[in-house]
Design a protein around this motif. Structure first.
Motif, PDB file in Angstrom:
ATOM      1  N   ASP A 168     -11.378  14.185  12.118  1.00  0.00           N
ATOM      2  CA  ASP A 168     -11.388  15.145  12.905  1.00  0.00           C
ATOM      3  C   ASP A 168     -12.782  15.061  13.858  1.00  0.00           C
ATOM      4  OD1 ASP A 168     -12.664  16.191  10.826  1.00  0.00           O
ATOM      5  OD2 ASP A 168     -12.246  18.095  11.075  1.00  0.00           O
ATOM      6  N   GLU A 169     -13.490  14.203  13.685  1.00  0.00           N
ATOM      7  CA  GLU A 169     -14.894  14.226  14.174  1.00  0.00           C
ATOM      8  C   GLU A 169     -14.865  13.175  15.319  1.00  0.00           C
ATOM      9  OE1 GLU A 169     -19.222  13.796  12.134  1.00  0.00           O
ATOM     10  OE2 GLU A 169     -17.735  12.601  11.420  1.00  0.00           O
ATOM     11  N   ARG A 170     -15.850  13.333  16.439  1.00  0.00           N
ATOM     12  CA  ARG A 170     -16.103  12.491  17.496  1.00  0.00           C
ATOM     13  C   ARG A 170     -17.438  12.620  18.146  1.00  0.00           C
ATOM     14  NH1 ARG A 170     -15.191  14.377  22.774  1.00  0.00           N
ATOM     15  NH2 ARG A 170     -14.853  16.588  22.656  1.00  0.00           N
ATOM     16  N   LEU A 195     -16.751   7.904  11.100  1.00  0.00           N
ATOM     17  CA  LEU A 195     -16.423   9.344  11.344  1.00  0.00           C
ATOM     18  C   LEU A 195     -15.180   9.828  10.596  1.00  0.00           C
ATOM     19  CD1 LEU A 195     -16.546   9.099  15.426  1.00  0.00           C
ATOM     20  CD2 LEU A 195     -18.356   9.697  13.706  1.00  0.00           C
ATOM     21  N   ARG A 218     -27.281  22.759  18.100  1.00  0.00           N
ATOM     22  CA  ARG A 218     -26.714  22.500  16.629  1.00  0.00           C
ATOM     23  C   ARG A 218     -27.817  22.820  15.823  1.00  0.00           C
ATOM     24  NH1 ARG A 218     -23.517  22.025  19.517  1.00  0.00           N
ATOM     25  NH2 ARG A 218     -21.607  20.983  19.482  1.00  0.00           N
ATOM     26  N   GLU A 228     -19.928  13.353  20.736  1.00  0.00           N
ATOM     27  CA  GLU A 228     -19.928  14.095  21.565  1.00  0.00           C
ATOM     28  C   GLU A 228     -21.171  13.851  22.785  1.00  0.00           C
ATOM     29  OE1 GLU A 228     -19.246  18.338  20.964  1.00  0.00           O
ATOM     30  OE2 GLU A 228     -17.482  17.739  19.903  1.00  0.00           O
ATOM     31  N   THR A 248     -22.435  14.105  16.796  1.00  0.00           N
ATOM     32  CA  THR A 248     -20.974  14.693  16.446  1.00  0.00           C
ATOM     33  C   THR A 248     -21.412  16.059  16.197  1.00  0.00           C
ATOM     34  OG1 THR A 248     -21.074  14.247  14.300  1.00  0.00           O
ATOM     35  CG2 THR A 248     -20.646  12.489  15.407  1.00  0.00           C
ATOM     36  N   ARG A 251     -20.934  17.416  13.519  1.00  0.00           N
ATOM     37  CA  ARG A 251     -21.586  17.600  11.969  1.00  0.00           C
ATOM     38  C   ARG A 251     -22.989  16.711  11.709  1.00  0.00           C
ATOM     39  NH1 ARG A 251     -15.642  16.172   9.316  1.00  0.00           N
ATOM     40  NH2 ARG A 251     -14.820  17.621  10.183  1.00  0.00           N
ATOM     41  N   ARG A 252     -23.283  15.653  12.307  1.00  0.00           N
ATOM     42  CA  ARG A 252     -24.431  14.973  12.245  1.00  0.00           C
ATOM     43  C   ARG A 252     -24.653  14.089  13.123  1.00  0.00           C
ATOM     44  NH1 ARG A 252     -20.938  10.953   8.316  1.00  0.00           N
ATOM     45  NH2 ARG A 252     -18.848  11.114   9.485  1.00  0.00           N
TER      46      ARG A 252
END
Length: 163
Positions: free
Chosen positions: A34-36, A31, A122, A38, A55, A57-58
């Motif tokens: 700043d990514e986690r 990661l 998303r 969720e 996450t 983003r992906r």
């Protein structure tokens, strides 16, 4: 005879073996700062235990067969469908991408619904934007909505804008 017993034994050991919690921790090294993660959902496919993690983003897919772990990353732009279906052993989560369809069985209904809602949230902005100069992919897939524009019809407003 041993070959006949091996698949069943692997399936039982795969489900009862190592907990998938350490798979979530293994993803932390992949990661961004700043990514986690969720949302996540767990299940199985034959003799593999699977974990989908999302996450902002992906997506990550962790496949575990006994003590081997394989991690794949997917961009939300590659996802074409995510849904829940009945399966012979409970509920199945189906996630179709541009390259492959993944099916995870034995998924808890509440976790599946939360994961699907998260992924669809998303996907919605991606479907509305679409590729530059093309219709959103939901309209392309349905074949309905606004009729497809020819290349000349897409290009001429851009040229007029530049003039």
């Amino acid at each position: 005879m041993f070959d006949d017993l091996l698949p069943g034994a692997k399936r039982r050991l795969g489900r009862a073996g190592l907990a998938l919690g350490d798979d979530l921790h293994a993803l932390e090294s992949r990661l961004a700062p700043d990514e986690r993660i969720e949302q996540h959902v767990r299940g199985h496919d034959d003799d593999e235990r699977l974990l989908w993690a999302a996450t902002p983003r992906r997506l990550f897919l962790v496949e575990r067969e006994m003590f081997e772990r394989d991690v794949r990353e997917l961009a939300y732009g590659d996802v074409r469908l995510v849904e829940r279906r009945p399966a012979p052993r409970g509920t199945a989560l189906v996630l179709r991408t541009v390259r492959k369809t993944y099916v995870i069985e034995g998924v808890d209904d509440l976790h599946a619904d939360a994961f699907i809602a998260y992924v669809r949230a998303r996907l919605a902005p991606l479907e509305m934007v679409g590729a530059a100069g093309s219709l959103p992919r939901t309209m392309e897939a349905r074949g309905g909505g606004t009729p497809a524009l020819t290349r000349a019809e897409r290009v001429s407003p851009a040229i007029r804008g530049l003039a």
